[in-house]
Design a protein around this motif. Structure first.
Motif, mmCIF file in Angstrom:
data_model
loop_
_atom_site.group_PDB
_atom_site.id
_atom_site.type_symbol
_atom_site.label_atom_id
_atom_site.label_comp_id
_atom_site.label_asym_id
_atom_site.label_seq_id
_atom_site.Cartn_x
_atom_site.Cartn_y
_atom_site.Cartn_z
ATOM 1 N N CYS A 141 0.839 -1.196 0.000
ATOM 2 C CA CYS A 141 0.000 0.000 0.000
ATOM 3 C C CYS A 141 0.879 1.254 0.000
ATOM 4 O O CYS A 141 0.647 2.181 -0.782
ATOM 5 C CB CYS A 141 -0.927 -0.006 1.212
ATOM 6 S SG CYS A 141 -2.066 1.389 1.283
ATOM 7 N N ASN A 144 2.491 1.585 -3.373
ATOM 8 C CA ASN A 144 1.469 1.973 -4.339
ATOM 9 C C ASN A 144 1.181 3.474 -4.265
ATOM 10 O O ASN A 144 0.995 4.129 -5.297
ATOM 11 C CB ASN A 144 0.203 1.163 -4.060
ATOM 12 C CG ASN A 144 -0.744 1.105 -5.216
ATOM 13 O OD1 ASN A 144 -0.436 1.524 -6.326
ATOM 14 N ND2 ASN A 144 -1.921 0.592 -4.963
ATOM 15 N N SER A 155 -4.814 -2.274 -3.128
ATOM 16 C CA SER A 155 -3.987 -2.462 -1.934
ATOM 17 C C SER A 155 -4.866 -2.155 -0.730
ATOM 18 O O SER A 155 -6.012 -1.740 -0.879
ATOM 19 C CB SER A 155 -2.746 -1.562 -1.980
ATOM 20 O OG SER A 155 -3.096 -0.215 -2.171
#
Length: 185
Positions: A141, A144, A155
């Motif tokens: 995450c 990302n 995510s």
């Protein structure tokens, strides 16, 4: 489906990706692919499919249906899961996420896969990191949100306070796919 999209630059990386794709196509078990295509068409209203190459996951409410689907390909089956009891069934029916161990986080927040501007991603990242220990982002995450790409892949992160979604939706409306209560069983 046997298509995967790779992004690269220059002749060499495109060529290398084409060779990799061709190698996977040569290794593909065509009869297995045809079998699962047939299964999807026959049971499209009773099963859900998730493809994470090289794995195919099939979900259904009917255990005997899954067993029948898996039987001809049982040598390829790696896992088979079912709810552990009535409490698990009830939690799943409520849309909760079952976890093995309790943590201080009460909810899992999942982002949608979508095109999103760099400013929105940066704002989301700054907001979540500014919340301190109220949220715990996974490494995927964080990566990302920090990467300079317009495509935002799915995510998730964990939170102690589900009300943070209000501000997330103000930053980037529709970026959240779902929020799930974590239930220990």
């Amino acid at each position: 489906m046997l298509s995967t999209y790779h992004y690269g630059s220059g002749y060499n990386s495109s060529y290398a990706m084409a060779v990799h794709r061709d190698r996977r196509l040569i290794d593909a078990n065509v009869s297995q692919l045809e079998y699962f295509k047939k299964i999807v068409l026959e049971h499209e209203d009773r099963i859900k499919i998730r493809i994470e190459e090289p794995f195919l996951t099939i979900y259904a409410d009917n255990e005997s249906l899954l067993l029948n689907i898996a039987d001809p390909e049982k040598s390829a089956v790696t896992e088979f899961h079912r709810p552990s009891g009535n409490a698990a069934i009830a939690a799943l029916n409520r849309g909760e996420c079952i976890v093995k161990t309790a943590t201080e986080y009460t909810h899992k927040v999942v982002f949608k896969e979508l095109a999103i501007g760099a400013e929105s991603k940066a704002s989301i990242y700054n907001y979540l990191t500014g919340l301190g220990d109220i949220v715990k982002m996974t490494k995927g995450c964080e990566r990302n949100l920090r990467e300079n790409r317009f495509w935002f892949t799915t995510s998730y992160f964990y939170t102690k306070d589900e009300s943070i979604l209000t501000f997330l939706n103000l930053i980037a409306p529709g970026v959240v796919a779902g929020i799930y209560k974590l239930t220990v069983l």
